[in-house]
Scaffold this active site. Structure first.
Site, PDB file in Angstrom:
ATOM      1  N   SER A  80      23.417  47.481 -21.692  1.00 21.90           N
ATOM      2  CA  SER A  80      22.721  46.813 -20.723  1.00 21.90           C
ATOM      3  C   SER A  80      23.508  47.248 -19.230  1.00 21.90           C
ATOM      4  CB  SER A  80      22.851  45.304 -20.992  1.00 21.90           C
ATOM      5  OG  SER A  80      24.143  45.003 -21.273  1.00 21.90           O
ATOM      6  N   THR A 200      24.670  46.275 -13.573  1.00 24.79           N
ATOM      7  CA  THR A 200      23.691  46.190 -14.711  1.00 24.79           C
ATOM      8  C   THR A 200      22.559  47.093 -14.369  1.00 24.79           C
ATOM      9  OG1 THR A 200      22.250  44.338 -15.799  1.00 24.79           O
ATOM     10  CG2 THR A 200      22.280  44.717 -13.436  1.00 24.79           C
ATOM     11  N   ARG A 210      11.743  47.247  -9.841  1.00 29.22           N
ATOM     12  CA  ARG A 210      12.244  45.712  -9.900  1.00 29.22           C
ATOM     13  C   ARG A 210      13.561  45.697  -9.639  1.00 29.22           C
ATOM     14  NH1 ARG A 210      16.265  42.650 -13.274  1.00 29.22           N
ATOM     15  NH2 ARG A 210      15.456  40.780 -13.366  1.00 29.22           N
ATOM     16  N   THR A 233      24.707  35.832 -14.881  1.00 31.03           N
ATOM     17  CA  THR A 233      24.093  36.878 -15.616  1.00 31.03           C
ATOM     18  C   THR A 233      22.714  36.134 -16.178  1.00 31.03           C
ATOM     19  OG1 THR A 233      24.145  38.245 -17.736  1.00 31.03           O
ATOM     20  CG2 THR A 233      25.433  35.871 -17.758  1.00 31.03           C
TER      21      THR A 233
HETATM   22  N1  ASP Z   1      20.693  39.468 -14.124  1.00 28.32           N
HETATM   23  C1  ASP Z   1      20.178  40.804 -14.873  1.00 28.32           C
HETATM   24  C2  ASP Z   1      19.006  41.070 -13.973  1.00 28.32           C
HETATM   25  O1  ASP Z   1      18.187  40.057 -13.710  1.00 28.32           O
HETATM   26  C3  ASP Z   1      20.213  40.933 -16.050  1.00 28.32           C
HETATM   27  C4  ASP Z   1      21.127  40.263 -17.022  1.00 28.32           C
HETATM   28  O2  ASP Z   1      22.164  39.740 -16.683  1.00 28.32           O
HETATM   29  O3  ASP Z   1      20.804  40.080 -18.287  1.00 28.32           O
HETATM   30  O4  ASP Z   1      18.955  42.206 -13.764  1.00 28.32           O
END
Ligand code: ASP
Length: 321
Positions: A80, A200, A210, A233
Protein backbone atom coordinates in the site's frame (compact mmCIF):
# COMPACT_ATOMS: atom_id res chain seq x y z
CA UNK A 1 2.53 4.48 36.21
CA UNK A 2 4.21 1.14 36.84
CA UNK A 3 1.07 -0.81 35.97
CA UNK A 4 0.62 1.19 32.79
CA UNK A 5 4.22 0.44 31.95
CA UNK A 6 3.62 -3.24 32.38
CA UNK A 7 0.98 -3.05 29.71
CA UNK A 8 3.49 -2.14 27.07
CA UNK A 9 4.30 -5.04 24.83
CA UNK A 10 7.77 -5.48 23.51
CA UNK A 11 8.55 -5.22 19.80
CA UNK A 12 8.74 -9.02 19.53
CA UNK A 13 5.07 -9.32 20.45
CA UNK A 14 4.15 -6.99 17.58
CA UNK A 15 0.66 -6.33 18.85
CA UNK A 16 -1.38 -4.92 21.67
CA UNK A 17 -4.77 -6.47 22.08
CA UNK A 18 -5.84 -5.79 25.65
CA UNK A 19 -9.26 -4.19 25.40
CA UNK A 20 -8.56 -1.41 27.87
CA UNK A 21 -5.23 -0.44 26.40
CA UNK A 22 -6.09 2.76 24.65
CA UNK A 23 -3.77 5.44 23.47
CA UNK A 24 -5.28 7.80 26.06
CA UNK A 25 -4.03 5.62 28.88
CA UNK A 26 -0.59 5.51 27.40
CA UNK A 27 -0.53 9.19 26.64
CA UNK A 28 -1.30 10.01 30.26
CA UNK A 29 1.44 7.74 31.47
CA UNK A 30 4.11 9.28 29.32
CA UNK A 31 4.17 13.01 29.60
CA UNK A 32 7.75 13.53 28.62
CA UNK A 33 9.51 15.17 25.72
CA UNK A 34 11.42 13.66 22.84
CA UNK A 35 12.90 11.93 21.22
CA UNK A 36 9.74 10.08 20.36
CA UNK A 37 8.36 8.83 17.07
CA UNK A 38 4.91 7.59 16.10
CA UNK A 39 3.78 5.96 12.92
CA UNK A 40 0.66 4.39 11.52
CA UNK A 41 -0.16 0.67 11.37
CA UNK A 42 1.91 -2.45 12.08
CA UNK A 43 4.68 -1.53 9.68
CA UNK A 44 5.24 1.52 11.84
CA UNK A 45 7.26 -0.68 14.21
CA UNK A 46 10.05 -1.29 11.70
CA UNK A 47 9.79 2.24 10.34
CA UNK A 48 10.22 3.60 13.87
CA UNK A 49 13.35 1.47 14.34
CA UNK A 50 14.79 3.03 11.20
CA UNK A 51 13.89 6.55 12.31
CA UNK A 52 15.40 5.83 15.71
CA UNK A 53 18.85 5.35 14.13
CA UNK A 54 18.73 9.13 13.67
CA UNK A 55 16.56 10.24 16.60
CA UNK A 56 18.48 8.11 19.11
CA UNK A 57 21.71 9.89 18.21
CA UNK A 58 20.20 13.35 18.68
CA UNK A 59 19.48 13.81 14.97
CA UNK A 60 16.92 15.99 13.24
CA UNK A 61 13.29 14.84 13.28
CA UNK A 62 12.97 15.68 9.58
CA UNK A 63 15.81 13.32 8.65
CA UNK A 64 14.35 10.65 10.91
CA UNK A 65 10.85 10.68 9.43
CA UNK A 66 12.18 10.64 5.89
CA UNK A 67 14.45 7.66 6.65
CA UNK A 68 11.70 5.85 8.55
CA UNK A 69 9.08 5.95 5.82
CA UNK A 70 11.64 5.21 3.09
CA UNK A 71 12.09 1.77 4.59
CA UNK A 72 8.43 0.99 3.90
CA UNK A 73 8.46 2.66 0.47
CA UNK A 74 11.23 0.32 -0.67
CA UNK A 75 9.62 -2.86 0.69
CA UNK A 76 7.73 -4.72 -2.07
CA UNK A 77 5.87 -6.80 0.51
CA UNK A 78 4.14 -3.67 1.78
CA UNK A 79 1.45 -3.38 -0.86
CA UNK A 80 0.00 0.00 0.00
CA UNK A 81 3.10 2.17 -0.13
CA UNK A 82 5.83 2.80 -2.73
CA UNK A 83 7.45 -0.08 -4.62
CA UNK A 84 5.00 -2.96 -4.90
CA UNK A 85 2.04 -0.72 -4.06
CA UNK A 86 -1.32 -1.63 -5.58
CA UNK A 87 -1.93 0.13 -8.89
CA UNK A 88 -4.84 2.23 -10.02
CA UNK A 89 -7.57 0.70 -12.16
CA UNK A 90 -5.43 1.16 -15.28
CA UNK A 91 -2.64 -0.91 -13.73
CA UNK A 92 -0.41 2.09 -13.01
CA UNK A 93 1.20 2.60 -9.61
CA UNK A 94 0.88 6.29 -8.69
CA UNK A 95 2.36 7.56 -5.46
CA UNK A 96 1.47 10.43 -3.11
CA UNK A 97 3.79 11.78 -0.41
CA UNK A 98 4.59 14.86 1.63
CA UNK A 99 6.97 16.05 4.31
CA UNK A 100 6.88 18.97 6.76
CA UNK A 101 9.09 20.41 9.49
CA UNK A 102 8.32 22.61 12.47
CA UNK A 103 9.02 25.84 10.60
CA UNK A 104 6.19 25.34 8.06
CA UNK A 105 8.62 24.16 5.41
CA UNK A 106 6.64 21.80 3.18
CA UNK A 107 7.10 19.65 0.11
CA UNK A 108 4.72 17.32 -1.66
CA UNK A 109 4.26 15.15 -4.72
CA UNK A 110 1.07 13.59 -6.03
CA UNK A 111 0.33 10.99 -8.69
CA UNK A 112 4.04 10.38 -9.14
CA UNK A 113 4.97 7.35 -11.26
CA UNK A 114 8.10 5.20 -11.46
CA UNK A 115 10.00 6.66 -8.53
CA UNK A 116 10.85 4.49 -5.54
CA UNK A 117 11.03 7.25 -2.92
CA UNK A 118 8.33 9.87 -3.34
CA UNK A 119 9.00 11.19 0.17
CA UNK A 120 12.53 12.15 -0.86
CA UNK A 121 11.20 13.86 -3.98
CA UNK A 122 8.83 15.75 -1.67
CA UNK A 123 11.80 16.78 0.42
CA UNK A 124 13.61 17.96 -2.72
CA UNK A 125 10.51 19.98 -3.66
CA UNK A 126 10.72 21.58 -0.21
CA UNK A 127 14.44 22.29 -0.28
CA UNK A 128 15.36 22.69 -3.93
CA UNK A 129 12.38 24.28 -5.63
CA UNK A 130 10.54 27.56 -5.15
CA UNK A 131 7.27 25.57 -4.95
CA UNK A 132 5.58 23.26 -2.47
CA UNK A 133 3.83 20.67 -4.62
CA UNK A 134 4.33 18.89 -7.94
CA UNK A 135 1.93 16.47 -9.59
CA UNK A 136 1.98 13.79 -12.27
CA UNK A 137 4.42 14.17 -15.10
CA UNK A 138 5.74 17.46 -13.70
CA UNK A 139 6.61 15.67 -10.47
CA UNK A 140 8.40 12.95 -12.43
CA UNK A 141 10.33 15.49 -14.49
CA UNK A 142 11.34 17.31 -11.32
CA UNK A 143 12.43 14.05 -9.71
CA UNK A 144 14.55 13.12 -12.73
CA UNK A 145 16.12 16.58 -12.75
CA UNK A 146 17.15 15.96 -9.13
CA UNK A 147 18.89 12.70 -9.97
CA UNK A 148 16.17 10.24 -8.96
CA UNK A 149 16.07 7.16 -11.16
CA UNK A 150 13.10 5.53 -12.82
CA UNK A 151 11.97 2.17 -11.43
CA UNK A 152 9.09 -0.05 -12.45
CA UNK A 153 6.98 -0.05 -9.28
CA UNK A 154 4.46 -2.69 -10.39
CA UNK A 155 5.60 -6.01 -8.92
CA UNK A 156 4.26 -9.32 -10.28
CA UNK A 157 2.16 -9.73 -7.11
CA UNK A 158 0.46 -6.37 -7.48
CA UNK A 159 -0.05 -6.93 -11.19
CA UNK A 160 -1.67 -10.31 -10.54
CA UNK A 161 -3.97 -8.77 -7.95
CA UNK A 162 -4.94 -6.02 -10.38
CA UNK A 163 -5.73 -8.55 -13.12
CA UNK A 164 -7.94 -10.41 -10.68
CA UNK A 165 -9.64 -7.16 -9.76
CA UNK A 166 -10.28 -6.38 -13.43
CA UNK A 167 -12.62 -9.37 -13.66
CA UNK A 168 -15.23 -7.46 -11.68
CA UNK A 169 -13.74 -3.96 -11.75
CA UNK A 170 -15.66 -2.92 -8.65
CA UNK A 171 -14.23 0.00 -6.74
CA UNK A 172 -14.96 -0.98 -3.15
CA UNK A 173 -12.09 0.12 -0.93
CA UNK A 174 -11.53 -2.31 1.91
CA UNK A 175 -11.35 -1.13 5.48
CA UNK A 176 -8.11 -1.86 7.40
CA UNK A 177 -6.60 -3.65 4.42
CA UNK A 178 -4.15 -6.20 5.89
CA UNK A 179 -3.81 -3.82 8.78
CA UNK A 180 -1.69 -1.36 6.86
CA UNK A 181 -2.31 1.43 4.42
CA UNK A 182 -0.55 4.75 4.33
CA UNK A 183 2.52 5.22 6.45
CA UNK A 184 2.35 8.51 8.28
CA UNK A 185 5.16 9.26 10.72
CA UNK A 186 5.52 12.14 13.18
CA UNK A 187 8.49 12.72 15.45
CA UNK A 188 9.83 15.01 18.15
CA UNK A 189 13.61 15.05 18.37
CA UNK A 190 15.93 15.59 21.34
CA UNK A 191 16.06 19.31 20.61
CA UNK A 192 12.26 19.58 20.64
CA UNK A 193 11.88 19.87 16.87
CA UNK A 194 8.82 18.25 15.32
CA UNK A 195 8.52 16.88 11.78
CA UNK A 196 6.28 14.57 9.81
CA UNK A 197 6.10 12.56 6.61
CA UNK A 198 3.33 10.67 4.89
CA UNK A 199 3.56 8.34 1.88
CA UNK A 200 1.22 5.94 0.08
CA UNK A 201 0.20 4.33 -3.18
CA UNK A 202 -3.31 5.49 -2.27
CA UNK A 203 -6.55 3.58 -2.50
CA UNK A 204 -6.09 0.37 -4.48
CA UNK A 205 -7.67 0.48 -7.96
CA UNK A 206 -8.55 4.15 -7.71
CA UNK A 207 -9.32 6.07 -10.90
CA UNK A 208 -6.19 7.20 -12.72
CA UNK A 209 -5.24 10.66 -11.51
CA UNK A 210 -7.05 10.34 -8.18
CA UNK A 211 -5.17 12.01 -5.34
CA UNK A 212 -5.90 11.25 -1.70
CA UNK A 213 -5.23 13.10 1.52
CA UNK A 214 -1.68 11.86 2.01
CA UNK A 215 0.18 14.49 -0.07
CA UNK A 216 -2.17 17.32 0.93
CA UNK A 217 -0.60 19.41 3.67
CA UNK A 218 -3.31 19.99 6.27
CA UNK A 219 -5.22 16.86 5.29
CA UNK A 220 -2.86 13.86 5.52
CA UNK A 221 -0.18 15.65 7.54
CA UNK A 222 0.31 18.84 9.51
CA UNK A 223 3.05 20.08 11.82
CA UNK A 224 3.16 23.24 13.91
CA UNK A 225 6.36 23.64 15.90
CA UNK A 226 4.55 25.50 18.68
CA UNK A 227 1.76 22.96 19.10
CA UNK A 228 2.20 19.48 17.66
CA UNK A 229 1.87 17.24 14.66
CA UNK A 230 -0.74 14.91 13.20
CA UNK A 231 -0.98 12.45 10.34
CA UNK A 232 -3.84 10.43 8.88
CA UNK A 233 -4.70 7.16 7.20
CA UNK A 234 -7.84 5.71 5.69
CA UNK A 235 -10.31 7.06 3.17
CA UNK A 236 -8.56 10.14 1.95
CA UNK A 237 -11.64 11.83 0.56
CA UNK A 238 -13.09 12.01 4.07
CA UNK A 239 -9.85 13.36 5.53
CA UNK A 240 -9.56 16.06 2.88
CA UNK A 241 -13.17 17.12 3.44
CA UNK A 242 -12.47 18.12 7.03
CA UNK A 243 -8.85 19.28 6.50
CA UNK A 244 -8.18 16.55 9.05
CA UNK A 245 -4.63 16.98 10.31
CA UNK A 246 -4.78 20.76 10.40
CA UNK A 247 -7.96 20.38 12.41
CA UNK A 248 -6.26 18.00 14.87
CA UNK A 249 -3.33 20.38 15.37
CA UNK A 250 -5.64 23.38 15.83
CA UNK A 251 -7.67 21.45 18.41
CA UNK A 252 -4.46 20.70 20.31
CA UNK A 253 -3.65 24.43 20.14
CA UNK A 254 -6.97 25.05 21.86
CA UNK A 255 -5.97 22.73 24.71
CA UNK A 256 -7.20 19.29 23.67
CA UNK A 257 -4.93 16.34 24.38
CA UNK A 258 -3.69 14.54 21.25
CA UNK A 259 -6.30 11.81 21.70
CA UNK A 260 -9.13 14.28 22.32
CA UNK A 261 -8.15 16.20 19.20
CA UNK A 262 -8.10 13.03 17.07
CA UNK A 263 -11.44 11.99 18.55
CA UNK A 264 -13.10 15.25 17.65
CA UNK A 265 -11.80 15.08 14.07
CA UNK A 266 -13.11 11.50 13.74
CA UNK A 267 -16.49 12.63 15.10
CA UNK A 268 -16.75 15.06 12.19
CA UNK A 269 -16.13 12.26 9.70
CA UNK A 270 -18.66 10.08 11.50
CA UNK A 271 -21.33 12.77 11.57
CA UNK A 272 -21.27 13.10 7.81
CA UNK A 273 -20.95 9.40 6.98
CA UNK A 274 -23.15 7.75 9.61
CA UNK A 275 -25.36 6.12 7.00
CA UNK A 276 -22.44 4.20 5.43
CA UNK A 277 -20.02 4.14 8.30
CA UNK A 278 -19.17 0.43 7.90
CA UNK A 279 -17.52 1.26 4.59
CA UNK A 280 -15.39 4.04 6.03
CA UNK A 281 -12.17 4.00 7.99
CA UNK A 282 -10.21 7.08 8.96
CA UNK A 283 -7.52 7.16 11.64
CA UNK A 284 -5.48 10.03 13.04
CA UNK A 285 -2.38 9.99 15.22
CA UNK A 286 -1.10 13.07 17.01
CA UNK A 287 1.88 14.18 19.06
CA UNK A 288 2.31 17.44 20.95
CA UNK A 289 5.42 19.41 21.86
CA UNK A 290 5.43 17.82 25.34
CA UNK A 291 5.81 14.38 23.75
CA UNK A 292 2.25 13.33 24.64
CA UNK A 293 0.53 11.29 21.99
CA UNK A 294 -2.77 9.76 21.04
CA UNK A 295 -4.92 8.46 18.23
CA UNK A 296 -8.50 7.81 17.26
CA UNK A 297 -10.24 6.12 14.36
CA UNK A 298 -13.69 5.45 12.98
CA UNK A 299 -13.79 1.71 13.43
CA UNK A 300 -11.75 -0.83 15.36
CA UNK A 301 -8.62 -2.23 13.78
CA UNK A 302 -6.33 0.77 13.52
CA UNK A 303 -3.11 0.78 15.50
CA UNK A 304 -0.01 2.91 15.65
CA UNK A 305 3.58 2.31 16.67
CA UNK A 306 5.22 4.47 19.33
CA UNK A 307 8.95 4.42 19.97
CA UNK A 308 10.96 6.22 22.60
CA UNK A 309 14.21 5.46 24.41
CA UNK A 310 12.50 2.70 26.41
CA UNK A 311 10.51 0.73 23.88
CA UNK A 312 8.83 0.40 20.52
CA UNK A 313 5.24 -0.76 20.88
CA UNK A 314 2.08 -1.10 18.87
CA UNK A 315 -0.92 0.64 20.41
CA UNK A 316 -4.56 0.01 19.56
CA UNK A 317 -6.40 3.20 18.73
CA UNK A 318 -9.72 3.94 20.35
CA UNK A 319 -12.59 3.98 17.85
CA UNK A 320 -15.86 5.78 17.27
CA UNK A 321 -17.87 2.61 16.67
N1 ASP B 1 -5.25 7.82 2.93
C1 ASP B 1 -4.83 7.10 1.78
C2 ASP B 1 -5.54 7.62 0.56
O1 ASP B 1 -6.69 7.99 0.65
C3 ASP B 1 -5.03 5.63 1.82
C4 ASP B 1 -4.93 4.92 3.11
O2 ASP B 1 -4.39 5.41 4.09
O3 ASP B 1 -5.43 3.79 3.17
O4 ASP B 1 -4.97 7.61 -0.49
Amino acid sequence: MASNRRQFLKLSALSVTAAGLTSGLLAQSETKKGPIVLSTWNFGLKANEEAWKILGKGGFALDAVEAGVKLVEADPTERSVGYGGRPDRDGIVTLDACIMDDQLHIGSVAALENIMHPVSVARAVMEKSPHVMFVGDGALQFALSQGFEKTNLLTPESEAEWKEWLKKSEYKPKVNIENHDTIGMIALDAQGRLSGACTTSGMAFKMHGRVGDSPIIGAGLYVDGEVGAATATGHGEEVIRIAGCHLVVELMRQGRTPEEACKEAVARVYKRQKHRINEIQVGFIALNTAGEHGAFCVQPGFSYARMDAQSNVLINSGSQI
